[in-house]
Design an enzyme around this catalytic site. Sequence first.
Site, PDB file in Angstrom:
ATOM      1  N   HIS A 357      26.370  27.137  29.838  1.00  0.00           N
ATOM      2  CA  HIS A 357      27.480  27.755  30.578  1.00  0.00           C
ATOM      3  C   HIS A 357      27.070  28.816  31.580  1.00  0.00           C
ATOM      4  O   HIS A 357      27.931  29.455  32.185  1.00  0.00           O
ATOM      5  CB  HIS A 357      28.492  28.380  29.613  1.00  0.00           C
ATOM      6  CG  HIS A 357      29.200  27.379  28.764  1.00  0.00           C
ATOM      7  ND1 HIS A 357      30.401  26.803  29.132  1.00  0.00           N
ATOM      8  CD2 HIS A 357      28.882  26.837  27.575  1.00  0.00           C
ATOM      9  CE1 HIS A 357      30.789  25.959  28.194  1.00  0.00           C
ATOM     10  NE2 HIS A 357      29.877  25.960  27.226  1.00  0.00           N
ATOM     11  N   LYS A 545      39.340  38.385  35.878  1.00  0.00           N
ATOM     12  CA  LYS A 545      38.205  37.776  35.171  1.00  0.00           C
ATOM     13  C   LYS A 545      37.381  38.910  34.585  1.00  0.00           C
ATOM     14  O   LYS A 545      37.655  40.081  34.848  1.00  0.00           O
ATOM     15  CB  LYS A 545      37.354  36.940  36.132  1.00  0.00           C
ATOM     16  CG  LYS A 545      37.014  37.657  37.453  1.00  0.00           C
ATOM     17  CD  LYS A 545      36.248  36.757  38.408  1.00  0.00           C
ATOM     18  CE  LYS A 545      37.106  35.828  39.241  1.00  0.00           C
ATOM     19  NZ  LYS A 545      37.027  34.440  38.819  1.00  0.00           N
ATOM     20  N   ARG A 546      36.369  38.561  33.766  1.00  0.00           N
ATOM     21  CA  ARG A 546      35.470  39.598  33.294  1.00  0.00           C
ATOM     22  C   ARG A 546      34.819  40.321  34.472  1.00  0.00           C
ATOM     23  O   ARG A 546      34.626  39.740  35.538  1.00  0.00           O
ATOM     24  CB  ARG A 546      34.383  38.981  32.407  1.00  0.00           C
ATOM     25  CG  ARG A 546      34.845  38.686  31.002  1.00  0.00           C
ATOM     26  CD  ARG A 546      35.287  39.923  30.253  1.00  0.00           C
ATOM     27  NE  ARG A 546      34.157  40.737  29.858  1.00  0.00           N
ATOM     28  CZ  ARG A 546      33.671  40.797  28.612  1.00  0.00           C
ATOM     29  NH1 ARG A 546      34.249  40.115  27.635  1.00  0.00           N
ATOM     30  NH2 ARG A 546      32.642  41.548  28.358  1.00  0.00           N
ATOM     31  N   LYS A 551      30.305  38.356  40.085  1.00  0.00           N
ATOM     32  CA  LYS A 551      31.661  37.934  40.438  1.00  0.00           C
ATOM     33  C   LYS A 551      32.208  38.715  41.637  1.00  0.00           C
ATOM     34  O   LYS A 551      33.217  38.364  42.214  1.00  0.00           O
ATOM     35  CB  LYS A 551      32.596  38.071  39.234  1.00  0.00           C
ATOM     36  CG  LYS A 551      32.203  37.155  38.062  1.00  0.00           C
ATOM     37  CD  LYS A 551      33.153  37.320  36.891  1.00  0.00           C
ATOM     38  CE  LYS A 551      32.702  36.604  35.626  1.00  0.00           C
ATOM     39  NZ  LYS A 551      32.972  35.151  35.620  1.00  0.00           N
ATOM     40  N   THR A 653      37.085  28.801  35.597  1.00  0.00           N
ATOM     41  CA  THR A 653      38.230  28.014  35.145  1.00  0.00           C
ATOM     42  C   THR A 653      39.535  28.708  35.540  1.00  0.00           C
ATOM     43  O   THR A 653      40.560  28.058  35.701  1.00  0.00           O
ATOM     44  CB  THR A 653      38.199  27.811  33.610  1.00  0.00           C
ATOM     45  OG1 THR A 653      37.828  29.042  32.987  1.00  0.00           O
ATOM     46  CG2 THR A 653      37.217  26.737  33.214  1.00  0.00           C
ATOM     47  N   LYS A 657      43.447  27.415  37.190  1.00  0.00           N
ATOM     48  CA  LYS A 657      44.776  27.816  36.725  1.00  0.00           C
ATOM     49  C   LYS A 657      45.642  28.280  37.892  1.00  0.00           C
ATOM     50  O   LYS A 657      46.841  27.997  37.946  1.00  0.00           O
ATOM     51  CB  LYS A 657      44.650  28.925  35.665  1.00  0.00           C
ATOM     52  CG  LYS A 657      43.932  28.448  34.399  1.00  0.00           C
ATOM     53  CD  LYS A 657      43.466  29.579  33.484  1.00  0.00           C
ATOM     54  CE  LYS A 657      42.437  29.040  32.487  1.00  0.00           C
ATOM     55  NZ  LYS A 657      41.690  30.080  31.774  1.00  0.00           N
TER      56      LYS A 657
END
Length: 811
Positions: A357, A545-546, A551, A653, A657
Amino acid sequence: MAMVEISVEEIKASIELKLQTLFGRTFQNASKSQIYKALATTVSEYITKDWAYSKERVRKQNAKQVYYLSMEFLMGRFLENNLMNLEIREKVKKAFEELDADFDDIQSVEPDAGLGNGGLGRLAACFLDSMATMGLPGHGNGIRYEYGLFQQKIKDGQQVEMADPWLEYGNVWEVSKSDEPQLVHFGGELEYYHEGEQLKVRYLNCQCVKAIPYDVPILGYQSNLINTLRLWGARSLKPLDMGLFRKGQYVDALAEKELAEVISKMLYPEDIHEEGKHLRLKQQYFFVSASIQSIIKKYKNTGHHLMDFHKNVAIHINDTHPALAIPELMRILMDEEGLNWKQAWLISRKTFAYTNHTILPEAMETWSVELIQSLLPRIYDIIHEINERFSRELWELYPGDWDRIERMAVISHQRVHMAKLAILGSGSVNGVAELHGEILKKETFKDFYEVYPEIFKSITNGISHRRFLLLANEDLAREITERIGKSWVTQAEDLEKLEAYAKDEKFQKVLKEIRREKKKELADYILLHNEIEVDIDSIFDTQVKRFHEYKRQLMNVLHIMHLYNQILENPENGIHPRTFIFSGKAAPGYHRAKLIIKLIHSVAERVNNDKTIKGKIKVVFIENYNVTLAQKIIPASDVSKQISTAGKEASGTGNMKFMLNGAFTLGTFDGANIEMQQAVGKENMEIFGLREEEISKIRQEGSYRPDQIYEENPALRKVMDQLIDGTLEPEDPDIFREIYHDLLERDPYFILKDFEAYCRANEKIDELYQKPEIWWEKGIQNIAKAGYFSSDRTIKEYSEGVWDLKPVDPT
Ligand code: 26V
């Protein structure tokens, strides 16, 4: 159990009866939490009855089953999801109306089952949903953490972690089976001996812990099959030491008990960063050993031969965290069942499949030989043997190539490399999006790909479109069904039929109105929790998100500062008002990520309180991001930010959504974004910035000079300078200095390099939003093309391409 035959009257009656028998209360004088329990118990009793039949059906049909081993299952709330799957939500709502009570109030009593950090844990939950819906016998195995992921509070703009005692008031959805424990052994010494021909092993002086299964039924939508999520809780094997107790040494008497039970106390909150903690290794072996033992036990009850194990059972390991399952299966097959190494190894390789992952090097799990050897001596011996045999094979294949043999060794530099163990012990290794799978083959696991090319795959992630559309955005789901029928709920590709409505003014208006309603609800939430008033006609631009540097929440906030500067310089610049929404947790020990959260708050403080910009931009940080909040925030978002440094986000992911709810994505060419753009078309998604190949080239050349970009771009320079000139935190002007220096000197995630392109992409969004016919058409196109990203499709690929699993006959 498809649809439950229960009437509104019966629901009311059952709730009232349960209130009486469980709490001695009437509806009128019961607390919310008692009412929740009364309702949830009613539902769970319906489920439990069918659960037994379901297991029986699977057994009778001799169906192959898959076990999804995962340290994390980020389930969120159960009640609403179960009501949706049983199709009795409407009736329950009606019952509450008639009882004159607010159903949402009751639902909100249920704490999230937050047994996961982020993407990897939520993926596991979506997979369970899809397997049950598709009639596939697939079960989850994990840990029943007493404390889920910490709850996040914000104090003075900074993250503060609080415990998450989610089980405090009990859990209606689990069935504990204390009479079916497994024993898990740690430490001690080994004694090898012969019993006839066979080499046997005895454990001396080891610590033995009881693993108690807590089973949670997993329903699918309109599905007859009920699967099981089995979470293991640790219990001490020994009763209290009464000797000590009698001597009055109560604390000492309790100590041993606590030592065992600490194993399932809490979830480690560090995603990505590998820490090598003793207790974490214990957690891994604890649940893996209990799971494998119980799987084998159940298998043996069917009467099949062990040599056929892999024909009846597939075991999936979610990242390397459960990789000890491989030597554990070997151990049981050899030491307890008497198979030889060759037989055991053959079965293992045909049984296991492994998903990677992340390729971030800091997340690659390794454990010190010393630790594994002392904690799990027999398991260590088996890993050692796997390594020896593999090294010999390599020697045959690449004689003399010591470098390669060393690179590929499972044990090297006194450490055990879990990914290598997982690859060797599995018949399938996959990445979670096209690009990610390619990177695994070409870079991360290149050496292994050369030896075993046939086992490497890409299987693009997916999401439960039921939870994130049918449940989270009920009104939109209804409007969709009115137009294209209901088939999309189980056949997500049918959403494509919506394409015919992309230019339909009426449907565009519907989407717009529903979005506005959702924005209103979120605005109310923000007002209540943040005391910030946001304009629901502004663009809701969201990054949830985290928190991790790759990111690039930092790039988002730097751009906000830039936009703010622009508005100050030119108050009439004509941009559409925008609300920037952030939410997400940082690992408690991840200083930089926490500092970025602080920066967002400092910028918010400044921007939100500046009257001169007339509310053109607002910045909101919603605390304690979890599944329930995601269900609230995503349907209310106009823009979805997916801006990781290309090559770093394995899939993503959250991106899917948002797409499913008709948001417009602004993202990089990374992870599943690439495939989302292929599906929806270039015009319906805004991609910006460097590609993965470009980044990897720049990195190799070592030619990147962020300071040059700083020199050449005055607007960026201004923003950067504001990080250190006291604009943001006049009391503590140096607080963000480390960010400034790191960007200028290293910028490992290419924020400065991508900044200009990012600004332009944001301008483009602004322009598009101001053309409503085009904007909402794009929204509809996004929903129409989101079907591919349902986890139903993902699970179909695993079932056919990896597990060889077939749906059970529902009759
Ligand atoms: C690593 C570690 C290291 C030791 C401490 C605890 C811990 C917990 C989790 C992890 C791995 C996190 C990896 C992860 O969540 N990856 C995400 O997986 C998603 C589902 O495949 C994917 O969409 C995201 O892109 C990816 O970052």
